[in-house]
Design a protein around this motif. Structure first.
Motif, short mmCIF file in Angstrom:
data_model
loop_
_atom_site.label_atom_id
_atom_site.label_comp_id
_atom_site.label_asym_id
_atom_site.label_seq_id
_atom_site.Cartn_x
_atom_site.Cartn_y
_atom_site.Cartn_z
N GLY A 153 0.77 -1.24 0.00
CA GLY A 153 0.00 0.00 0.00
C GLY A 153 0.81 1.29 0.00
N ARG A 154 2.09 1.21 -0.31
CA ARG A 154 2.91 2.43 -0.36
C ARG A 154 3.75 2.41 -1.62
N THR A 155 3.87 3.58 -2.24
CA THR A 155 4.70 3.67 -3.44
C THR A 155 5.97 4.46 -3.18
N ASP A 156 6.03 5.13 -2.02
CA ASP A 156 7.26 5.85 -1.68
C ASP A 156 8.34 4.84 -1.31
N LEU A 157 9.55 5.30 -1.21
CA LEU A 157 10.66 4.42 -0.87
C LEU A 157 10.49 3.83 0.52
N LEU A 158 10.58 2.51 0.59
CA LEU A 158 10.62 1.80 1.87
C LEU A 158 11.89 0.98 1.89
N ARG A 159 12.66 1.10 2.94
CA ARG A 159 13.92 0.36 3.04
C ARG A 159 13.89 -0.46 4.33
N PHE A 160 13.93 -1.78 4.16
CA PHE A 160 13.92 -2.70 5.29
C PHE A 160 15.31 -3.29 5.46
N GLY A 161 15.76 -3.37 6.69
CA GLY A 161 17.01 -4.05 7.00
C GLY A 161 16.68 -5.39 7.64
N ARG A 167 10.13 0.45 -4.06
CA ARG A 167 9.73 1.77 -4.56
C ARG A 167 9.04 1.60 -5.91
N ASP A 168 7.86 2.14 -6.02
CA ASP A 168 7.12 2.16 -7.29
C ASP A 168 7.06 0.78 -7.96
N GLY A 169 6.78 -0.25 -7.21
CA GLY A 169 6.62 -1.58 -7.77
C GLY A 169 7.91 -2.29 -8.11
N VAL A 170 9.03 -1.77 -7.66
CA VAL A 170 10.32 -2.38 -7.95
C VAL A 170 10.97 -2.76 -6.62
N VAL A 171 11.59 -3.93 -6.60
CA VAL A 171 12.28 -4.38 -5.39
C VAL A 171 13.78 -4.43 -5.68
N GLY A 172 14.55 -3.93 -4.74
CA GLY A 172 16.01 -3.99 -4.83
C GLY A 172 16.56 -4.70 -3.61
N VAL A 173 17.54 -5.55 -3.80
CA VAL A 173 18.15 -6.30 -2.70
C VAL A 173 19.64 -6.02 -2.70
#
Length: 193
Positions: free
Chosen positions: A60-68, A83-89
């Motif tokens: 439910g969020r499109t802003d940047l979320l960064r989980f550690g 962010r915006d439907g893209v996941v980065g690892v």
């Protein structure tokens, strides 16, 4: 308990509640480069999002979320950016807590049991097997999205490993058989005519 298939090999993996990666194994992992594992985890995350596209919209969020994600018994941590439907690892030797919206830490076994749905997140939290700091609402949204998608992380990883093993094997078999050579000869003949 998680089951998976890697190539033609079926396996079952289950973590005991009190399992910790032995110190000697953790020490042996410390000097290894993180890039190969990071590439694998990025591909795994991308495959999961491709197969379960609703997972990011459920957060439910499109802003940047960064989980550690901080497994306390291995010498690296995982940073997941959404962010915006893209996941980065990204793998890190240490997490920069200032750049994280939330941090989830615990033993590798506890974290795997959580992600694989083998253990209840609330029970792990209240028993202090995992510690959550930062934006708790974002962590709950992530957990609910993963639970709703019924992702078996070990099953997904086994499928990816099987693909990585089978595709080079298929190419190697093709190089060692006559079929590609016959096809090239036929193409050469057509070109000459």
């Amino acid at each position: 308990m998680a089951a998976g298939v890697c190539g033609d090999i079926m396996f079952t993996l289950s973590f005991r509640r009190d399992f910790r990666v032995p110190d000697v194994v953790s020490s042996a992992l410390r000097p290894l480069p993180l890039l190969p594992l990071e590439i694998f985890l990025q591909q795994l995350a991308s495959n999961i999002v491709t197969r379960h596209p609703d997972i990011l919209t459920r957060i439910g969020r499109t802003d940047l979320l960064r989980f550690g994600i901080d497994p306390t018994d291995v010498p690296f941590a995982i940073e997941i950016e959404l962010r915006d439907g893209v996941v980065g690892v990204h793998l890190r030797r240490e997490l920069d807590e200032q750049s994280q919206h939330a941090r989830i830490s615990g033993t590798l076994a506890a974290l795997m049991r959580l992600v694989d749905g083998e253990a209840d997140g609330d029970a792990l939290f209240f028993s202090r097997e995992i510690v959550v700091t930062g934006d708790i609402a974002a962590v709950l949204a992530l957990r609910n999205a993963v639970d709703a998608a019924e992702i078996g992380i070990l099953r997904e990883a086994a499928a990816l490993i099987g693909l990585w093993i089978s595709e080079p094997g298929r190419l190697l078999r093709g190089m060692l058989t006559d079929e590609p050579r016959r096809e090239r000869r036929a193409q050469d003949e057509r070109f000459r005519q």
